[in-house]
Design an enzyme around this catalytic site. Structure first.
Site, mmCIF file in Angstrom:
data_model
loop_
_atom_site.group_PDB
_atom_site.id
_atom_site.type_symbol
_atom_site.label_atom_id
_atom_site.label_comp_id
_atom_site.label_asym_id
_atom_site.label_seq_id
_atom_site.Cartn_x
_atom_site.Cartn_y
_atom_site.Cartn_z
ATOM 1 N N ARG A 1 45.974 43.875 35.729
ATOM 2 C CA ARG A 1 45.713 42.524 35.239
ATOM 3 C C ARG A 1 46.961 41.682 35.461
ATOM 4 N NH1 ARG A 1 40.989 43.105 35.373
ATOM 5 N NH2 ARG A 1 39.472 43.061 33.655
ATOM 6 N N HIS B 1 42.169 39.432 44.236
ATOM 7 C CA HIS B 1 41.508 40.334 43.287
ATOM 8 C C HIS B 1 40.313 41.042 43.931
ATOM 9 C CE1 HIS B 1 40.693 41.063 38.722
ATOM 10 N NE2 HIS B 1 40.476 42.151 39.452
ATOM 11 N N GLU C 1 43.896 33.490 37.384
ATOM 12 C CA GLU C 1 42.992 33.552 38.543
ATOM 13 C C GLU C 1 41.868 32.526 38.420
ATOM 14 O OE1 GLU C 1 41.569 37.552 38.849
ATOM 15 O OE2 GLU C 1 43.580 38.386 39.056
#
Length: 321
Positions: A232, A279, A261
């Site tokens: 994360r 990601h 993000e």
């Protein structure tokens, strides 16, 4: 029997949404023009929810759904779900562990190799026509390195098994030592950073790990150090990382996740000695379809009276098992 009313917070791939629509009465929050009116009208009917990491489920949302029984999350991390608020209401939360472990571990190794050997930079060098003028610069190597893994869970272990084939030393830090592995354990993250010259971040997100990798840890990693994050973005203090990369405090970084993000700090994106991915750790067709099926199966099992398949430990079902 009347189909169960299910709330979908954000779109998933078509096969998953089709499967949900076949089994449930689907209500899409993402297409509602007026969210307050939507929840006022639909909220009392909702018994299940399907969501993903980018659609937070906080206490306020849970309060709008008085008959909610289960939250099925798409992904292994569930730090954006208020599990305490869910548990207080007896709501079960599920995630999709195991089915994405190998995919993320593969990506982590690819990102490490790409960062150490500057694979994207070399590709850009060739495409820009520079090779006929001079060979590409020499790069760093994995040879002789110690890889420290922050978080030796399912994915961390899968990464470690892959690393064994590269002949590197492996160490780790977590809440406690694990008796069934032979890797060196460090009781503090700072100790791990001093011992390693690659720090592989696989720790879960959430308040306990927010900004855990900061300036002191990066300084301990050192000027030959490489940071890889497939966990994360919140685990890394991003301003401290940018400063460390700009100053040469560490050698480079490979990042698949970011704090805000899909927004990436401009100062980070401007650096050429980092590798940045949007990601994509679990983002293969095969794995995302498998994850989606597990979301559907958790909901179907629950409303079929068979309990959830993969409940998270913070919510009630795990305590009853």
């Amino acid at each position: 029997m009347q189909p169960v009313d299910l709330l979908l917070l954000k779109p998933m791939q078509p096969s998953v949404m089709d499967a949900l629509a076949r089994s449930f009465t689907l209500h899409r929050a993402d297409t509602a023009p007026d969210r307050d009116r939507f929840y006022a009208e639909i909220g009392p009917r909702i018994r299940g929810m399907a969501t993903g990491a980018q659609a937070p489920v906080d206490a306020d949302l849970i309060a709008r759904l008085p008959n909610l029984e289960i939250v099925a999350s798409f992904g292994v991390g569930y730090d954006t779900i208020d599990t305490k608020a869910a548990a207080a209401r007896g709501i079960v939360v599920t995630n999709t562990p195991d089915v994405l472990t190998d995919e993320v571990a593969d990506l982590a190794l690819g990102l490490l190799l790409a960062t150490v050997r500057q694979i994207p930079q070399a590709d850009r060098y060739l495409r820009a026509g520079h090779w006929p003028k001079s060979p590409y610069q020499l790069t760093a190597t994995l040879r002789g390195r110690t890889v420290g893994i922050l978080g030796l869970g399912r994915i961390g272990r899968a990464i470690a098994r892959r690393l064994e084939g590269f002949g590197v030393s492996i160490a780790y830090h977590g809440r406690r030592p694990q008796d069934d592995v032979g890797y060196a354990y460090h009781s503090s993250l700072l100790g791990l950073a001093h011992a390693a010259d690659v720090l592989m971040v696989v720790a879960p997100g959430g308040p306990e790990t927010n900004g855990l990798v900061g300036a002191e840890v990066l300084a301990a990693l050192g000027p030959d150090g490489i940071l890889i994050n497939v966990a994360r973005g919140s685990v890394i203090d991003e301003p401290a990382l940018v400063a460390a990369l700009q100053a040469g405090t560490i050698h480079s970084a490979g990042l698949d996740v970011f704090a805000r993000e899909p927004h990436v700090p401009a100062d980070l994106a401007a650096l050429d000695h980092v590798v940045l991915l949007p990601h994509v750790g679990s983002a293969s067709v095969h794995t995302r379809e498998t994850m989606g099926r597990l979301v559907v199966d958790n909901l179907s099992h629950w409303f079929g009276g068979n309990g959830p398949l993969t409940p998270v430990p913070e919510t009630p079902w795990a305590g009853q098992a």
